[in-house]
Enzyme design. Structure first.
Site, PDB file in Angstrom:
ATOM      1  N   HIS A 136       0.830  -1.220   0.000  1.00 19.08           N
ATOM      2  CA  HIS A 136       0.000   0.000   0.000  1.00 19.08           C
ATOM      3  C   HIS A 136       0.860   1.264   0.000  1.00 19.08           C
ATOM      4  CE1 HIS A 136      -3.756  -2.337   1.628  1.00 19.08           C
ATOM      5  NE2 HIS A 136      -3.492  -2.580   0.356  1.00 19.08           N
ATOM      6  N   GLY A 172      -2.174  -8.945  12.722  1.00 22.47           N
ATOM      7  CA  GLY A 172      -2.800  -7.641  12.949  1.00 22.47           C
ATOM      8  C   GLY A 172      -3.522  -7.058  11.766  1.00 22.47           C
TER       9      GLY A 172
HETATM   10  C1  BJW Z   1      -4.319  -6.102  16.565  1.00 21.27           C
HETATM   11  C2  BJW Z   1      -3.868  -5.280  17.601  1.00 21.27           C
HETATM   12  C3  BJW Z   1      -2.701  -5.680  18.284  1.00 21.27           C
HETATM   13  C4  BJW Z   1      -5.624  -4.366  16.745  1.00 21.27           C
HETATM   14  N1  BJW Z   1      -2.091  -6.818  17.937  1.00 21.27           N
HETATM   15  N2  BJW Z   1      -3.696  -7.213  16.244  1.00 21.27           N
HETATM   16  C5  BJW Z   1     -16.337  -1.804  -3.455  1.00 21.27           C
HETATM   17  C6  BJW Z   1     -16.148  -0.450  -3.725  1.00 21.27           C
HETATM   18  C7  BJW Z   1     -14.848   0.065  -3.978  1.00 21.27           C
HETATM   19  C8  BJW Z   1     -13.749  -0.773  -3.971  1.00 21.27           C
HETATM   20  C9  BJW Z   1     -13.947  -2.113  -3.683  1.00 21.27           C
HETATM   21  C10 BJW Z   1     -15.219  -2.617  -3.442  1.00 21.27           C
HETATM   22  N3  BJW Z   1     -15.107  -3.949  -3.196  1.00 21.27           N
HETATM   23  C11 BJW Z   1     -13.807  -4.292  -3.264  1.00 21.27           C
HETATM   24  C12 BJW Z   1     -13.084  -3.193  -3.573  1.00 21.27           C
HETATM   25  C13 BJW Z   1     -11.606  -3.145  -3.720  1.00 21.27           C
HETATM   26  C14 BJW Z   1     -10.978  -2.410  -2.555  1.00 21.27           C
HETATM   27  C15 BJW Z   1     -11.383  -3.109  -1.271  1.00 21.27           C
HETATM   28  O1  BJW Z   1     -10.836  -4.123  -0.892  1.00 21.27           O
HETATM   29  N4  BJW Z   1     -12.355  -2.583  -0.560  1.00 21.27           N
HETATM   30  C16 BJW Z   1     -12.880  -3.252   0.648  1.00 21.27           C
HETATM   31  C17 BJW Z   1     -12.913  -2.256   1.788  1.00 21.27           C
HETATM   32  C18 BJW Z   1     -14.222  -3.834   0.312  1.00 21.27           C
HETATM   33  N5  BJW Z   1      -9.548  -2.470  -2.783  1.00 21.27           N
HETATM   34  C19 BJW Z   1      -8.940  -1.554  -3.493  1.00 21.27           C
HETATM   35  O2  BJW Z   1      -9.521  -0.584  -3.947  1.00 21.27           O
HETATM   36  C20 BJW Z   1      -7.483  -1.800  -3.776  1.00 21.27           C
HETATM   37  N6  BJW Z   1      -7.211  -1.654  -5.160  1.00 21.27           N
HETATM   38  C21 BJW Z   1      -7.760  -2.452  -6.056  1.00 21.27           C
HETATM   39  O3  BJW Z   1      -8.502  -3.360  -5.780  1.00 21.27           O
HETATM   40  O4  BJW Z   1      -7.403  -2.132  -7.343  1.00 21.27           O
HETATM   41  C22 BJW Z   1      -8.034  -2.820  -8.423  1.00 21.27           C
HETATM   42  C23 BJW Z   1      -7.708  -2.046  -9.686  1.00 21.27           C
HETATM   43  C24 BJW Z   1      -7.136  -2.713 -10.756  1.00 21.27           C
HETATM   44  C25 BJW Z   1      -6.863  -2.011 -11.924  1.00 21.27           C
HETATM   45  C26 BJW Z   1      -7.169  -0.650 -12.024  1.00 21.27           C
HETATM   46  C27 BJW Z   1      -7.739   0.010 -10.956  1.00 21.27           C
HETATM   47  C28 BJW Z   1      -8.008  -0.692  -9.772  1.00 21.27           C
HETATM   48  C29 BJW Z   1      -6.635  -0.759  -3.041  1.00 21.27           C
HETATM   49  C30 BJW Z   1      -6.782  -0.868  -1.572  1.00 21.27           C
HETATM   50  C31 BJW Z   1      -5.947   0.209  -0.893  1.00 21.27           C
HETATM   51  C32 BJW Z   1      -6.225   0.271   0.594  1.00 21.27           C
HETATM   52  N7  BJW Z   1      -5.666   1.428   1.102  1.00 21.27           N
HETATM   53  C33 BJW Z   1      -5.699   1.675   2.542  1.00 21.27           C
HETATM   54  C34 BJW Z   1      -5.237   3.114   2.772  1.00 21.27           C
HETATM   55  C35 BJW Z   1      -3.741   3.205   2.495  1.00 21.27           C
HETATM   56  C36 BJW Z   1      -3.203   4.575   2.716  1.00 21.27           C
HETATM   57  C37 BJW Z   1      -3.264   4.985   4.164  1.00 21.27           C
HETATM   58  O5  BJW Z   1      -2.719   4.302   5.048  1.00 21.27           O
HETATM   59  O6  BJW Z   1      -3.860   6.010   4.413  1.00 21.27           O
HETATM   60  O7  BJW Z   1      -4.851   0.752   3.227  1.00 21.27           O
HETATM   61  S1  BJW Z   1      -7.302   1.350   3.284  1.00 21.27           S
HETATM   62  C38 BJW Z   1      -6.656   0.729   4.806  1.00 21.27           C
HETATM   63  O8  BJW Z   1      -7.047  -0.678   4.956  1.00 21.27           O
HETATM   64  C39 BJW Z   1      -5.131   0.738   4.653  1.00 21.27           C
HETATM   65  C40 BJW Z   1      -4.758  -0.599   5.253  1.00 21.27           C
HETATM   66  O9  BJW Z   1      -3.486  -0.994   4.785  1.00 21.27           O
HETATM   67  C41 BJW Z   1      -5.865  -1.494   4.819  1.00 21.27           C
HETATM   68  C42 BJW Z   1      -6.001  -2.755   5.625  1.00 21.27           C
HETATM   69  O10 BJW Z   1      -6.330  -2.481   6.947  1.00 21.27           O
HETATM   70  P1  BJW Z   1      -5.735  -3.363   8.131  1.00 21.27           P
HETATM   71  O11 BJW Z   1      -4.279  -3.231   8.197  1.00 21.27           O
HETATM   72  O12 BJW Z   1      -6.267  -4.738   8.043  1.00 21.27           O
HETATM   73  O13 BJW Z   1      -6.307  -2.581   9.407  1.00 21.27           O
HETATM   74  P2  BJW Z   1      -7.731  -2.753  10.138  1.00 21.27           P
HETATM   75  O14 BJW Z   1      -7.945  -1.566  10.964  1.00 21.27           O
HETATM   76  O15 BJW Z   1      -8.789  -3.097   9.167  1.00 21.27           O
HETATM   77  O16 BJW Z   1      -7.519  -4.034  11.066  1.00 21.27           O
HETATM   78  C43 BJW Z   1      -6.611  -4.021  12.157  1.00 21.27           C
HETATM   79  C44 BJW Z   1      -6.581  -5.384  12.777  1.00 21.27           C
HETATM   80  O17 BJW Z   1      -5.625  -5.390  13.821  1.00 21.27           O
HETATM   81  C45 BJW Z   1      -7.917  -5.822  13.405  1.00 21.27           C
HETATM   82  O18 BJW Z   1      -8.187  -7.155  13.008  1.00 21.27           O
HETATM   83  C46 BJW Z   1      -7.641  -5.760  14.924  1.00 21.27           C
HETATM   84  O19 BJW Z   1      -8.361  -6.763  15.638  1.00 21.27           O
HETATM   85  C47 BJW Z   1      -6.170  -6.042  14.961  1.00 21.27           C
HETATM   86  N8  BJW Z   1      -5.438  -5.513  16.121  1.00 21.27           N
HETATM   87  N9  BJW Z   1      -4.709  -4.206  17.792  1.00 21.27           N
HETATM   88  C48 BJW Z   1      -2.612  -7.568  16.991  1.00 21.27           C
HETATM   89  N10 BJW Z   1      -2.215  -4.932  19.377  1.00 21.27           N
END
Ligand code: BJW
Length: 301
Positions: A122, A238
């Protein structure tokens, strides 16, 4: 830690190829918030306002202040024992191990994780890239703060659509999501500009927003690692597993016979009871559970 720890550690020692998939939970004990859940960024911040190309087009000043704040917080944070444990595992395993991180905070690199086997899918808060379609200017490892004069002291403050907001993250609020309350607006001339483009195109944070494609180069390297020979084990650390394509790697490894170990504060009860085949769950703060679980290969962190 549950009794299945020994079973997991036996598997760890026998595994040749290992993948780690990392999310925001790994950096929680370093003081950085997750995205979702009661203490996540998205609870008080509207992600559509902040992490999409449209958001930047509509109000680049708002988005830049959000990322300026994130950059400062990441710079102030220190890698925790979970980051060091993964970096140590990467050094022990060499080319038989990769870490796929969704985190943009740079803490794994600062913990000494070799860059060759670390895939920041990302992007990074410390990369800047030009928004001009015709320009391919990219700057890596820019740790400067503030990036512009107008972004000094504004990393905690923004305004959008007439609604003034401020982020609160003092000690008293440390256990809850950062929240917005009133402040100010920035115009394009106040924001980082491309040093190459003559028309003063804006630079943007080098992170992957919703709807944007991930780097094909990185995805190809990950695909090659997963497809060439079997991955024996994937460590899922995480992450909520809600975002595509990061969330697809677990099933890809599992479908090819790999085992799964989850390190999270929130794990389904059937996994904790050992009722899901070839899956271990280690509930708790990953900065504590991970070093302990990996100990047979990395020693004491
Ligand atoms: C602990 C803890 C401790 C807490 N110890 N654990 C419908 C509409 C629009 C788009 C889509 C859609 N359906 C699907 C999509 C695709 C979309 C997507 O997946 N959306 C979903 C939300 C449905 N994906 C995309 O758009 C991606 N691109 C793509 O698909 O491109 C296709 C394409 C092809 C060709 C041309 C054009 C396009 C891109 C995704 C980019 C995500 N970006 C972000 C922001 C990054 C910048 C920033 O940081 O600001 O990335 S979103 C955000 O979520 C960030 C994270 O990396 C990502 C994942 O989150 P993460 O790390 O899992 O965090 P949390 O908060 O969700 O979870 C934390 C966990 O930790 C929890 O489980 C807690 O329990 C745990 N925890 N304390 C251990 N101490």
């Amino acid at each position: 830690m549950p009794s299945s720890l020994t079973e997991f550690q036996d598997c760890l020692k026998e595994s040749k190829k290992i993948v780690a998939l990392v999310g925001a939970g790994l950096s929680v004990s370093s003081g950085l918030p997750t995205f979702r859940g009661s203490q996540g960024l998205w609870k008080n911040f509207n992600m559509i306002d902040l992490a999409t190309p449209d958001a930047f087009y509509i109000d680049p000043g708002l988005v830049w202040q959000f990322y300026s704040w994130r950059r400062v917080n990441a710079l102030k944070a220190k890698p925790n024992k979970g980051h060091y444990a993964l970096a140590a595992l990467a050094k022990v395993k060499g080319d038989d191990f990769i870490t796929i991180t969704q985190n943009v905070d740079g803490l794994l690199i600062r913990a000494g994780h070799p860059k060759r086997t670390l895939f920041e899918i990302h992007g990074s808060l410390f990369d800047l890239k030009c928004t001009n379609f015709m320009c391919n200017y990219v700057e890596h490892d820019n740790f400067k703060h503030p990036l512009t004069k107008a972004l000094s002291d504004t990393e905690n403050e923004f305004e959008t659509g007439g609604r003034k907001r401020k982020i609160t993250d003092d000690a008293e609020n440390a256990k809850v999501s950062p929240t917005f309350t009133p402040v100010k607006q920035l115009s394009e001339k106040d924001l980082p500009q491309c040093p190459v483009c003559k028309d003063g195109s804006l630079l943007r944070p080098g992170v992957v927003w919703f709807g944007e494609p991930l780097s094909m180069t990185l995805m190809d390297k990950i695909d090659n690692f997963i497809e060439e020979g079997e991955v024996d084990l994937i460590l899922v650390i995480g992450t909520s597993g809600t975002v595509y394509p990061a969330n697809s790697f677990v099933d890809r490894v599992r479908l090819k016979g790999g085992k799964v170990a989850i390190f999270n504060t929130d794990i389904e009860s059937d996994i904790l009871k050992g009722e899901q085949k070839d899956t271990w769950g280690f509930k708790g703060d990953a900065s504590e559970t991970l070093p302990l679980a990996l100990k047979p290969l990395i020693g004491t962190i």
